[in-house]
Design an enzyme around this catalytic site. Sequence first.
Site, PDB file in Angstrom:
ATOM      1  N   SER A  10       0.858  -1.184   0.000  1.00  0.00           N
ATOM      2  CA  SER A  10       0.000   0.000   0.000  1.00  0.00           C
ATOM      3  C   SER A  10       0.895   1.235   0.000  1.00  0.00           C
ATOM      4  O   SER A  10       2.122   1.135   0.007  1.00  0.00           O
ATOM      5  CB  SER A  10      -0.905  -0.013   1.242  1.00  0.00           C
ATOM      6  OG  SER A  10      -0.114   0.091   2.406  1.00  0.00           O
ATOM      7  N   ASN A  12       2.888   4.393   1.443  1.00  0.00           N
ATOM      8  CA  ASN A  12       3.709   4.624   2.651  1.00  0.00           C
ATOM      9  C   ASN A  12       4.395   3.386   3.214  1.00  0.00           C
ATOM     10  O   ASN A  12       4.681   3.327   4.398  1.00  0.00           O
ATOM     11  CB  ASN A  12       2.881   5.292   3.758  1.00  0.00           C
ATOM     12  CG  ASN A  12       2.382   6.648   3.354  1.00  0.00           C
ATOM     13  OD1 ASN A  12       3.079   7.376   2.663  1.00  0.00           O
ATOM     14  ND2 ASN A  12       1.179   6.987   3.768  1.00  0.00           N
ATOM     15  N   SER A  16       9.695   3.059  -2.725  1.00  0.00           N
ATOM     16  CA  SER A  16      10.736   3.842  -3.398  1.00  0.00           C
ATOM     17  C   SER A  16      12.037   3.822  -2.604  1.00  0.00           C
ATOM     18  O   SER A  16      13.119   3.750  -3.187  1.00  0.00           O
ATOM     19  CB  SER A  16      10.271   5.281  -3.614  1.00  0.00           C
ATOM     20  OG  SER A  16       9.130   5.305  -4.449  1.00  0.00           O
ATOM     21  N   GLU A  88       6.733   2.764  -9.359  1.00  0.00           N
ATOM     22  CA  GLU A  88       5.356   2.998  -9.812  1.00  0.00           C
ATOM     23  C   GLU A  88       4.949   1.965 -10.875  1.00  0.00           C
ATOM     24  O   GLU A  88       4.298   2.280 -11.872  1.00  0.00           O
ATOM     25  CB  GLU A  88       5.180   4.424 -10.352  1.00  0.00           C
ATOM     26  CG  GLU A  88       5.575   5.518  -9.383  1.00  0.00           C
ATOM     27  CD  GLU A  88       4.696   5.605  -8.137  1.00  0.00           C
ATOM     28  OE1 GLU A  88       3.607   5.000  -8.110  1.00  0.00           O
ATOM     29  OE2 GLU A  88       5.116   6.284  -7.181  1.00  0.00           O
ATOM     30  N   CYS A 182      -5.600  -0.944   7.084  1.00  0.00           N
ATOM     31  CA  CYS A 182      -5.861  -2.376   7.062  1.00  0.00           C
ATOM     32  C   CYS A 182      -7.226  -2.572   6.374  1.00  0.00           C
ATOM     33  O   CYS A 182      -7.998  -1.628   6.224  1.00  0.00           O
ATOM     34  CB  CYS A 182      -5.873  -2.952   8.480  1.00  0.00           C
ATOM     35  SG  CYS A 182      -7.232  -2.356   9.515  1.00  0.00           S
TER      36      CYS A 182
END
Length: 192
Positions: A10, A12, A16, A88, A182
């Site tokens: 997901s 955060n 990256s 991405e 969640c």
Amino acid sequence: MAKLYFYYASMNAGKSTTLLQADFNYRERGMHTMLFTAAIDDRYDSGVITSRIGIDAPANSFDPELDMRAAIETEHAARPLACVLIDEAQFLTRDQVLQLASVADDLGIPVLAYGLRTDFRAELFEGSKCLLALADVLVELKAVCACGRKATMNLRVDAEGRAVRHGEQTEIGGNDRYVALCRRHFMEQWRG
């Protein structure tokens, strides 16, 4: 034998950051890499992979028309590549995922793709769907919901923080537009 990897999570979860660390590890050993990021992601500078913790690196931009294999073959002919890293990756097309699989299979170059698994409606992105089907190795990176459980969902929110249930699949944004939750808390927000 080179492999196609898909690191998914997901928002955060540090996708990256993990990609940039892998790139650093190759370069620190004198090996050449090739980085890609989606042209559609305009949150930071164009052609730059940027992590929320403040590190970045220049990258090639990809859009749906780019022939990934041809671009990689051209670079590989100029300087032997030890690895290709894609940020991405959810924005890849099916054809591009097939091209990346052939880079691993035919050119012997490992490909590490990082991206979201699902959108704000809990539906797979095209690139993620194809990577889940074709990758040799699937790795789930962990993010944390406000309740402390593993965050697996991306809730799109409006300016007031309310769940957005309709709209285009892709709307670029960060913490101002999305919250990693969640499944339980995603469903509570989604149902209203």
